[in-house]
Design a protein around this motif. Structure first.
Motif, PDB file in Angstrom:
ATOM      1  N   LEU A 566       0.953  -1.322   0.239  1.00  0.00           N
ATOM      2  CA  LEU A 566       0.008   0.063  -0.030  1.00  0.00           C
ATOM      3  C   LEU A 566       0.760   1.118   0.086  1.00  0.00           C
ATOM      4  N   LEU A 567       1.818   1.422   0.809  1.00  0.00           N
ATOM      5  CA  LEU A 567       2.738   2.700   0.820  1.00  0.00           C
ATOM      6  C   LEU A 567       3.360   2.997  -0.371  1.00  0.00           C
ATOM      7  N   ASN A 568       3.899   1.932  -1.303  1.00  0.00           N
ATOM      8  CA  ASN A 568       4.413   2.145  -2.511  1.00  0.00           C
ATOM      9  C   ASN A 568       3.072   2.515  -3.472  1.00  0.00           C
ATOM     10  N   ALA A 569       2.271   1.766  -3.190  1.00  0.00           N
ATOM     11  CA  ALA A 569       1.233   2.017  -4.422  1.00  0.00           C
ATOM     12  C   ALA A 569       0.776   3.414  -4.268  1.00  0.00           C
ATOM     13  N   LEU A 618      15.723  -1.100  -2.294  1.00  0.00           N
ATOM     14  CA  LEU A 618      15.977  -0.771  -1.041  1.00  0.00           C
ATOM     15  C   LEU A 618      15.030  -0.831   0.054  1.00  0.00           C
ATOM     16  N   PHE A 619      13.866  -0.592  -0.550  1.00  0.00           N
ATOM     17  CA  PHE A 619      12.532  -0.661   0.566  1.00  0.00           C
ATOM     18  C   PHE A 619      12.357  -2.152   0.852  1.00  0.00           C
ATOM     19  N   ASP A 620      12.096  -2.885  -0.229  1.00  0.00           N
ATOM     20  CA  ASP A 620      11.931  -4.399  -0.352  1.00  0.00           C
ATOM     21  C   ASP A 620      12.903  -5.039   0.365  1.00  0.00           C
ATOM     22  N   ILE A 642       6.559  -8.605  -7.870  1.00  0.00           N
ATOM     23  CA  ILE A 642       5.077  -8.308  -7.781  1.00  0.00           C
ATOM     24  C   ILE A 642       4.969  -6.911  -7.353  1.00  0.00           C
ATOM     25  N   ASN A 643       5.545  -6.573  -5.981  1.00  0.00           N
ATOM     26  CA  ASN A 643       5.465  -5.326  -5.375  1.00  0.00           C
ATOM     27  C   ASN A 643       5.747  -4.027  -6.390  1.00  0.00           C
ATOM     28  N   TYR A 644       6.746  -4.379  -7.086  1.00  0.00           N
ATOM     29  CA  TYR A 644       7.044  -3.129  -8.150  1.00  0.00           C
ATOM     30  C   TYR A 644       6.211  -3.113  -9.276  1.00  0.00           C
ATOM     31  N   THR A 645       5.712  -4.201  -9.805  1.00  0.00           N
ATOM     32  CA  THR A 645       4.666  -4.130 -10.725  1.00  0.00           C
ATOM     33  C   THR A 645       3.138  -3.630 -10.240  1.00  0.00           C
TER      34      THR A 645
END
Length: 1473
Positions: A566-569, A618-620, A642-645
């Protein structure tokens, strides 16, 4: 009335009326006819026959190249003759600060050689003449448009659907009232000709230039016919858009790019193929860039940021030249320049126009130029002049004959007035005068002037020229074909039918490089975003540190995965303002045909990937490994992919919003609609099987859902979780020893997916039972995310191509509704205006003036810190300003004029000022800032105030408190009348034009009744010649009444220049060149320059000549010695210093008249009343701001209510009540996003007003908060009503509402506190994710109190204000709430043989809580975890008795934020100047 253009022998033609005492009528030396342009009616048959490249005869096409060379060898001589005289004396490298160049640049020679080189290689030439017939432009007009307010915005929302239906049924009632902005206009301009467009502000000059350059989207309709070398406007727009361009008055650039980068980008997209010229691409690029920079004398700025109002960069004049260079790089052959000399000094303006003249002739371009305050030397460079009066064409013809035409109509001539000012003045009813005997016959209205022109010979000549050119083009197909071939030759990859030079992917490549540079150069933003990401990752990782592989780690694993996603999105949500701010630049560059709109979103995505990918890596890494997720390479890289996509797909969604929405508030509302939905329906808070059946489809359209599924499935497919502790029922609790510690045959694991009798739960079973997910769907979900990413890229491309909001922007002047008082005042102003027009009333300005004391400054030096040391901007400046004198401060662009004014007015707060500044022979006292008025160059005002309100605000707070309010009001009416703003008294500042804003800036300062000095920084910039004359004449009257005035000025005519008493002239480096009297006909100044070898000709404008003489333009200085050194050695310098000593000595003989020092003119309570009243009015008139907040509150509360509609008493409903309460904590995040930009923008206005000591920073901070409170109350009521009753809440309603209200006020005060501590909106926005993450993560909901790490639990949990919010609301809602489990919510276990359920589990229930549904059963015991609500919240460290304490602790946080805001406003203004 005369109906034809009279020859010079007409009555009164060119004969000065010596009976008038107007300076404009004084005799002067006649203009040298040899310097006048060649074109005119008599030239029609003189064109030589010649051939174009295809062998077609070119008669009567424009003058040939040989003729252009011969003529412009004479014209360019003015560019080079003086520099040749001094070349020997200045060999070697030049001093850029002193305006010298190491190498002389001859534009004519360069262009001639370039043309010859192109012709040798057989390249075609573009020759595009423009024909327009009955060109008419319609805009929005009719009755006054009144500003919308908060109430009308709500009513419009309520009536939205009925109004839409009515609009469909009766569309004619809703059509905008059309208004003819430009009446039918006709003419022709041939290749190689320049046309000067003249008219008063608002007459339609800009409209004509936009229409003639094919910019039609801003108007309701454009009628008539416009053709370019026989090509219609539609085809020109479709296939040759970049060949017809418009340069707007305002300079819009990417502030953080350097001058080199800005020009290099333009050339990368518009430069022709280099191989055709026998050069490499790099050589041609470098040659064109170097030539353009030299031509505009800005080569020394190549590596300096362009800058803007808020980013320090090149000076205003240099920025204007960057705009000119960018448009020249477009290689267009029909160009329209709208007041492009604004902000340039007289010498640079002349150099620029001369360059245009040479470009037009040698390259045979077609050039339209609108100029304000065009000097005589500039006017002589034009072939044609078009004069517009209230949208009507009142003259079009040879520039040399225009003056005689208007004299022939009966207008009185003023030989000392420049021709451009005279022609404009003939369209001004308040300024024009008639010859004796012509008062009744001469045309007076625009309609009569138009009729006179159409009935005269110049209309006939124009029609003849137009038809001849049209006939020539139609009978010589080679003309149009040569143009088409020339355009085709310049293409580099683009298709034949494309209006662009480079292919789509070539455009993407150039844009990607530019966007990448923008990201790299914003180092602070990069460091902040990376730093924020790392800090957030560490906080999340430490909060979820080393999650156990037990049942307790099941829910928390879902939490950490969801928070990371959620934070990155939502980080992409911050891109909305950026998308809006870039629109003007996008529109400008697409109209130049640099690139397709669709190329920008593709380039943005490509350029952003390296930075966002590195940041998220870095975050992940930090979150993944600190939280103890499955520690293997496959797990991590799948998680990261998946998080980056997911981030890219959400970024695409928000960028699409940014493109589709017309403004930020609309985008913000749309974002507020989608953000809650994406969170609610992501599958984390509510499993899909528990969603409302009529809303679950949102789940399948949500990109966040597929990201969460993929991440959770990736983790759970790799682990098994042991079922221990409280997840085993029954268990030993705190001190029992009755039950097995692991799952036995008579116990059950309560974790979803558990299999009876097994002590561990497979992660795949857990996600299947708890979330209805399948671990085999990982790559399906990844593919769907990729599809979302591609889909949103396509939507961005399509939206960008079809929804160019800048293209359809229409500026409308808004007015406030008149009340009884304003109606009466406006009628009185109208009556006085009519009386003044009849000569019955005269303005008495003696009451405006109170100056009595002289102002002196000696040995003034100013140094500013730069990288590696300091830089001197002013060097030993001496001077004085006496009461009753009007002093001009002049110099080249970048010479330090504004800097000098800032230093003298005590407005600098960085750098070191040295020297002595005295008022009345004494050091400056505490009253100096309050006793002076400073009309700054940047017209900063409260945008939602009316003109009258802005003036009254200044008068109320800056005039002495002892003056009655009625007297201040009357004084304001006098100011409105003097500035001729009576028709704009109720107009909102936001819609005022450049000229009106400038007058308002001056009026606001005059309203303060300055007792000491009046400073003005370029008060005439942006004004037309007549308005500038009126303004300087008004300043002259003020000075004659005793006011001391010092002002910088650009491009004054010789007549306007002589209105000043004294001159302080600076050269680059802040060095004095002259400081002394000007005199009649500038004889003092002329004598000084003559004495030192610079002879000003009888027809030269001294204001232009003196700048050329000292080397301010592209030419080198006259003479062998630096003019600064000449001044230091001169008698005039010694005389000046003696005069200063005499003034100081005389002043010290007088008693000290300085009043008792006081920082402000009025008391704090009075300031607070006025400032708060204005802030309330601002919000009332900005419904897009307060209504957006209300809309978002209603929307979020509505979605949560329909999602959790009519909650019952089950375990799941208990959890949903907690989630619904937790959503209240989201409100501050929404409020902060809106409050911070508003507060920082308001602070900019406060900084300007605070420098005049209008009101205290404490008053500003308190006023901002008080104005927000009423709207906060309304939003709190709306949110509470939609939350509390539809969801069937049962707690104390009064307490719940108080909590919602306090959290609303907390959000407002927190946003203002962050705004007060932040230097910019961008930096303030970077704080928000960090603060909100801390507040929401450690309040005990996402991580329950028992599982929170001891370190965080010991202090941050207690410190977080949301802990009080959540604890208070949960205790209020759940206290004594009976819990009744649904059938599926019971934990079912089997008691030992021979025991009832109560016998087996009774001890466990008595200690832990809950209840058994079947106490006496001997099998299938049904256990419900809670009996009443407090059993749920007591283990979470929540106590019902602490409710009141929690409520008032939250209020104390609000008060603490308020104190921080006051402190920040007082000490952190971030106004570096």
């Amino acid at each position: 009335m005369s109906t034809s253009g009279a020859p010079p022998s007409a009555p009164g033609a060119l004969a000065p009326d010596t009976s008038s005492d107007d300076d404009r009528t004084r005799a002067t030396t006649p203009i040298d006819p040899s310097l006048l342009p060649r074109s005119g009616p008599s030239d029609l048959q003189e064109s030589e026959k010649r051939e174009v490249g295809n062998g077609e005869p070119l008669d009567p096409h424009p003058v040939d190249l040989r003729g252009a060379k011969e003529e412009f060898n004479a014209l360019a001589r003015t560019l080079t003759q003086r520099s040749h005289a001094s070349r020997a004396a200045h060999a070697g490298p030049g001093d850029v600060e002193k305006g010298e160049a190491g190498e002389e640049f001859d534009l004519l020679a360069y262009l001639t050689a370039d043309v010859e080189r192109r012709e040798e290689r057989g390249l075609k030439r573009k020759r595009v003449g423009v024909v327009w017939e009955d060109l008419t432009v319609w805009g929005i007009g009719g009755k006054r448009v009144h500003v919308e307010n908060f109430l009308s915005a709500i009513l419009n929302s309520i009536l939205f659907i009925p109004l839409c239906l009515l609009q469909l049924l009766r569309p004619q009632r809703f059509r905008a009232t059309p208004k003819a902005i430009l009446q039918p206009s006709s003419g022709v301009l041939r290749p190689g000709q320049m046309c000067l467009v003249l008219g008063r502000p608002g007459s339609g000059c800009t409209t004509f230039l936009k229409a003639i350059s094919n910019r039609r989207g801003e108007y309701l309709e454009v009628g008539g016919r416009v053709e370019y070398a026989g090509i219609g406007a539609e085809e020109m727009e479709k296939r040759f858009r970049g060949e017809v361009v418009y340069n707007q008055e305002d300079d819009i650039h990417l502030a953080t790019l350097t001058v080199h980068d800005t020009l290099s980008f333009a050339l990368a997209l518009k430069m022709p193929p280099a191989q055709r010229l026998g050069l490499t691409r790099h050589e041609l690029h470098k040659e064109i860039e170097s030539t353009t920079l030299k031509m505009l004398n800005i080569q020394h700025t190549a590596n300096t940021l362009v800058g803007n109002e808020f980013v320090r960069g090149v000076s205003g004049g240099e920025r204007k030249r960057v705009s000119i260079a960018e448009m020249m790089a477009s290689r267009a052959h029909v160009s329209a320049w709208d007041n492009s000399t604004r902000g340039l000094d007289a010498s640079t303006a002349l150099d620029y126009t001369r360059s245009l003249r040479v470009l037009t002739d040698v390259l045979e371009q077609t050039t339209f130029v609108s100029l304000y305050q065009a000097g005589e030397n500039i006017y002589r460079l034009f072939d044609k002049v078009l004069i517009i009066d209230q949208g009507r064409q009142v003259f079009y013809g040879a520039a040399t004959e225009a003056r005689a035409y208007f004299v022939g109509l009966g207008f009185k001539d003023f030989p000392r007035q420049t021709t451009a000012d005279y022609l404009t003045g003939c369209t001004d009813p308040n300024e024009r005068e008639y010859q004796e005997g012509w008062e009744k016959r001469a045309p007076r209205t625009p309609e009569e002037l138009e009729q006179a022109f159409r009935a005269g010979k110049y209309w006939t000549i124009m029609e003849q020229e137009r038809k001849e050119y049209e006939t020539f083009v139609s009978t010589n197909e080679g003309v149009q074909q040569e143009f088409r071939d020339a355009v085709l030759e310049e293409k580099r990859g683009a298709s034949r039918g494309s209006p662009y030079t480079r292919s789509f992917w070539g455009q993407v490549k150039a844009l990607t490089c530019r966007q990448f540079k923008l990201q790299l150069q914003d180092r602070f933003g990069l460091l902040t975003s990376y730093g924020t990401a790392i800090v957030l990752a560490i906080i999340i990782g430490s909060a979820f540190l080393n999650l156990p592989l037990t049942a307790a780690g099941g829910f928390t694993r879902g939490s950490v995965i969801f928070v990371a996603l959620l934070l990155n999105a939502l980080d992409a949500f911050g891109e909305l303002p950026t998308m809006m701010l870039g629109r003007p630049i996008l529109y400008k560059q697409t109209t130049y045909a640099f690139y397709r709109s669709a190329a920008l979103p593709v380039a943005n995505t490509i350029a952003d990937i390296p930075f966002s990918f590195a940041r998220m890596t870095l975050f992940d890494i930090i979150v993944y490994f600190m939280a103890g997720l499955s520690r293997n390479a496959g797990g991590f890289f799948t998680f990261h992919l998946i998080n980056y996509t997911g981030f890219l797909s959400m970024q695409g969604l928000f960028r699409t919003f940014g493109i589709l929405c017309p403004d930020f508030n609309t985008a913000f509302r749309l974002g507020a609609l989608f953000v809650p939905l994406t969170i609610l329906y992501s599958g984390y808070l509510i499993p899909v099987f528990s969603m409302q059946r009529w809303l679950f489809w949102i789940y399948y359209l949500n990109p966040l859902n597929y990201g969460f599924q993929g991440l959770l499935e990736n983790e759970m497919s790799r682990i098994d979780m042991d079922c221990v502790g409280n997840y085993v029922v029954p268990n030993n609790g705190l001190n029992l020893n009755k039950y097995p510690n692991e799952v036995g045959p008579n116990q059950v694991c309560t974790l979803p997916g558990a299999i009876p009798g097994q002590s561990s739960v497979a992660g795949s079973n857990y996600v299947s039972a708890a979330f209805a997910m399948d671990v085999h769907w990982i790559w399906r979900n990844f593919g769907i995310l990729v599809a979302f990413f591609v889909f949103f890229q396509i939507t961005q491309i399509v939206s960008m191509e079809r929804k160019n909001h800048a293209n359809t922007a229409r500026s409308v002047q808004l007015f406030a509704q008149e009340n009884k008082e304003s109606k009466k005042l406006n009628q009185e102003l109208e009556d006085r205006r009519a009386a003044a027009g009849r000569g019955e009333a005269k303005h008495d300005i003696s009451s405006l003036v109170k100056s009595k004391e002289p102002f002196t400054f000696e040995a003034l030096n100013y140094h500013v810190p730069v990288q590696g040391g300091s830089k001197r901007l002013l060097h030993d400046v001496y001077g004085y300003v006496k009461p009753g004198s009007l002093t001009a401060l002049m110099g080249a662009s970048g010479a330090g004029k504004t800097t000098c004014l800032d230093v003298l007015a005590q407005r600098k707060n960085i750098g070191v000022v040295q020297g002595e500044i005295l008022m009345n022979g004494r050091p400056l006292g505490a009253n100096f800032a309050r006793g002076t008025a400073y009309a700054e160059q940047m017209d900063v005002h409260e945008e939602s105030a009316t003109v009258r309100e802005a003036l009254r605000f200044s008068a109320y707070l800056r005039q002495e408190a002892s003056i009655p309010k009625e007297e201040k009001d009357q004084y304001v009416e006098e100011i409105i009348e003097l500035l001729e703003m009576d028709d704009l008294s109720e107009a909102l500042v936001s819609g005022l034009g450049v000229e009106a804003r400038k007058r308002l800036t001056i009026g606001v300062e005059l309203a303060s009744k300055p007792q000491l000095l009046l400073f003005l920084d370029e008060p005439t910039s942006g004004l037309d010649g007549q308005s500038a004359w009126n303004l300087v004449r008004f300043l002259r009257k003020l000075a004659d009444s005793g006011q001391a005035i010092l002002c910088t000025i650009h491009q004054p005519s010789s007549l306007l220049f002589e209105s000043f008493d004294r001159l302080l002239l600076l050269q680059r480096g802040g060095e004095t060149v002259y400081c002394g009297p000007i005199g009649k006909d500038s004889h003092y100044l002329r004598d000084y320059f003559v004495k030192n070898g610079a002879i000003c000709g009888p027809t030269d404008n001294p204001a232009e000549f003196m700048l050329e003489a000292i080397g301010a333009g592209t030419t080198k200085r006259i003479g062998h010695k630096d003019w600064g050194e000449i001044w230091l050695e001169s008698e005039e310098n010694q005389k000046l210093r003696q005069e200063i000593e005499d003034i100081k000595r005389e002043a010290l003989k007088q008693p000290n008249t300085e009043e008792k020092p006081s920082f402000y003119a009025t008391k704090l309570p009075y300031q607070l009343i006025l400032v708060t009243r204005r802030a309330l009015m601002t919000l009332w008139r900005r419904p897009e701001y307060v209504y957006s907040r209300l809309f978002i509150h209603v929307l979020i509360s509505f979605w949560i209510s329909v999602t959790f509609l009519r909650l019952n008493h089950s375990l799941l409903d208990l959890q949903y009540r907690v989630f619904a309460i937790f959503w209240v904590s989201v409100l501050p995040a929404i409020i902060m996003g809106q409050i911070e930009p508003m507060f920082i923008l308001n602070r900019m206005v406060f900084i300007r007003e605070a420098s005049s000591r209008m009101y205290s920073p404490v008053v500003f901070a308190v006023g901002q908060l008080l104005a927000e409170i009423p709207y906060s109350f309304i939003c709190a009521v709306a949110y509470f009503l939609l939350m509390y009753y539809p969801m069937n809440f049962v707690g104390n309603a009064g307490y719940a509402f108080a909590m919602v209200l306090f959290v609303e006020l907390f959000g407002v005060s927190l946003g203002q506190a962050i705004g007060a501590l932040s230097p910019s909106i961008r930096i303030a926005a970077l704080f928000n994710p960090f603060i909100m993450l801390v507040l929401t993560t450690f309040c005990g909901v996402t991580i329950p109190y028992p599982t929170l790490g001891k370190f965080w639990r010991s202090w941050l949990y207690q410190l977080t204000p949301f802990t009080r919010l959540v604890s208070g609301l949960i205790a209020n809602e759940l206290y004594n709430l009976p819990i009744v489990c649904r059938e599926s919510e019971y934990s079912v276990f089997q008691p030992p043989s021979g025991q009832t359920c109560e016998q087996w589990a009774g001890d466990f229930i008595s200690q832990v809580g809950g209840y058994l549904a079947n106490n006496n059963a001997t099998s299938n015991c049904q256990y419900c975890q809670y009996r009443v609500g407090q059993e749920f919240y007591t283990p979470l460290n929540i106590d019902y008795s602490h409710r009141e304490r929690d409520l008032w602790i939250l209020f104390c946080y609000f008060a603490a934020n308020f104190v921080i805001t006051i402190i920040g406003s007082r000490f952190l203004r971030y106004a570096k100047r």
